[in-house]
Enzyme design. Structure first.
Site, PDB file in Angstrom:
ATOM      1  N   ALA A   1      42.727 101.524  32.839  1.00  0.00           N
ATOM      2  CA  ALA A   1      44.098 101.080  33.060  1.00  0.00           C
ATOM      3  C   ALA A   1      44.544 100.342  31.800  1.00  0.00           C
ATOM      4  CB  ALA A   1      44.164 100.163  34.281  1.00  0.00           C
TER       5      ALA A   1
ATOM      6  N   ASP B   1      57.050 102.517  34.754  1.00  0.00           N
ATOM      7  CA  ASP B   1      55.992 102.972  33.853  1.00  0.00           C
ATOM      8  C   ASP B   1      55.556 104.382  34.234  1.00  0.00           C
ATOM      9  OD1 ASP B   1      54.040 103.066  31.929  1.00  0.00           O
ATOM     10  OD2 ASP B   1      52.590 101.847  33.033  1.00  0.00           O
TER      11      ASP B   1
END
Length: 340
Positions: free
Chosen positions: A8, A157
């Protein structure tokens, strides 16, 4: 599992099992990253001042505050869990969109546990036949843009690494660390801007963009050139025709908004980026990039009209989606009336 299966932005993701055997994904934040980013964001105004040198109309303080708020939210996995729960509830049972459920009892500020999703990643999707990539692209478009109008909340995002194509054809959307809520008034102003561009109304577009905060002094802005600039950036969903997205088209848009060599850069210097619009524009460029990598083809304008004018669905996916929301009693921000 000891080894992470995915990375991530500020952590890594491990596969695990609950005591009852169900597989879950455990996102763990890198130690110290929150403190480091918090320190960096105290200096975010420095970066914004540099951007202001290119775009003098930028409200540096407001943009710096918006950036800091969004990044601080992304560092807090408990806040991300709230966002993901909201989207998971909104799309529970949706025909082609899936958001994995969060295990709140096991999650913490730096640890997020959610259902594990099996499926194909984006690189595999790019190798699919054209018609399947078109469907996948439409799903991404409907999720990213449609949630603005249906939920007044969107994921800012749109990274393709956070999309999983499931065996049943649904697309799973992961990572809700950076989202943005929008009020109905702002959405209606955006509808008016899209409408003016669609109808080739330069003065109407200039007024709508001024109301949104993109233009500080409309009297000094050439409405025709502004229309040309907006159509270059958003024409792919403002013009009533099938458009095949491509990396070349994406680069053309990026050059028109960021490159000092662009013929429209004098306009960019006089335009502003309202803080409330920053995440929306980030999402829009991100979706373009995803669709460009797919080479997806659709009449994106006809889909956009479902949200701007409340037109009837133009695709089979649209019909399925509207049936889903209607069955749940969820309505969108009302569409505007077509003049005349």
């Amino acid at each position: 599992d000891q080894d992470a299966f995915a990375a991530a932005s500020i952590g890594q993701v491990h596969r695990a099992k609950l005591l009852d055997g169900r597989p879950v994904a455990v996102k763990i934040q890198y130690p110290g990253v929150a403190e480091a980013l918090e320190s960096d964001m105290r200096n975010a105004s420095v970066l914004v001042r540099l951007a202001k040198a290119l775009a003098p109309g930028l409200d540096a303080k407001a943009v710096a505050a918006e950036l800091r708020e969004r990044v601080m939210e992304e560092l807090d996995y408990e806040y991300e869990a709230q966002n993901q729960r909201a989207f998971a509830r909104a799309y529970d049972g949706h025909p082609f969109i899936y958001v994995p459920k969060v295990h709140s009892r096991l999650s913490r500020r730096r640890v997020l546990v959610s259902d594990y999703v099996e499926g194909e990643g984006f690189e595999a999707v790019k190798r699919l036949p054209q018609d399947e990539r078109d469907i996948y692209g439409e799903i991404v478009f409907r999720f990213c843009f449609g949630s603005i109008y249906h939920l007044q909340h969107f994921n800012a995002d749109p990274h393709p690494g956070n999309y999983i194509l499931m065996d049943d054809g649904r697309v799973a959307f992961l990572d809700f660390g950076m989202t943005k809520k929008v009020d109905q008034e702002q959405i209606q102003l955006e509808q008016l801007a899209v409408d003016a561009a669609t109808r080739n109304d330069p003065e109407g577009l200039r007024d709508a963009l001024a109301d949104l905060g993109f233009i500080n002094d409309p009297s000094k802005m050439d409405a025709l050139r502004l229309m040309e600039h907006v159509k270059l950036i958003g024409g792919w969903y403002m013009e009533d025709k099938e458009v095949e997205m491509s990396p070349k088209l994406v680069m053309k848009v990026i050059e028109a908004t960021h490159d000092p060599r662009s013929e429209y850069f004098d306009l960019v210097r006089r335009e502003s980026i309202p803080a409330d619009e920053l995440m929306g524009r980030r999402m829009e460029i991100g979706v373009m990039a995803v669709l460009g990598q797919l080479g997806a083809k659709r009449n994106w304008h006809r889909i956009m009209r479902e949200w701007v004018y409340a037109d009837e669905p133009s695709t089979e996916l649209g019909r399925e989606e509207w049936e889903y929301f209607e069955s749940r009693g969820v309505t969108q921000v009302p569409g505007i009336q077509v003049p005349g």
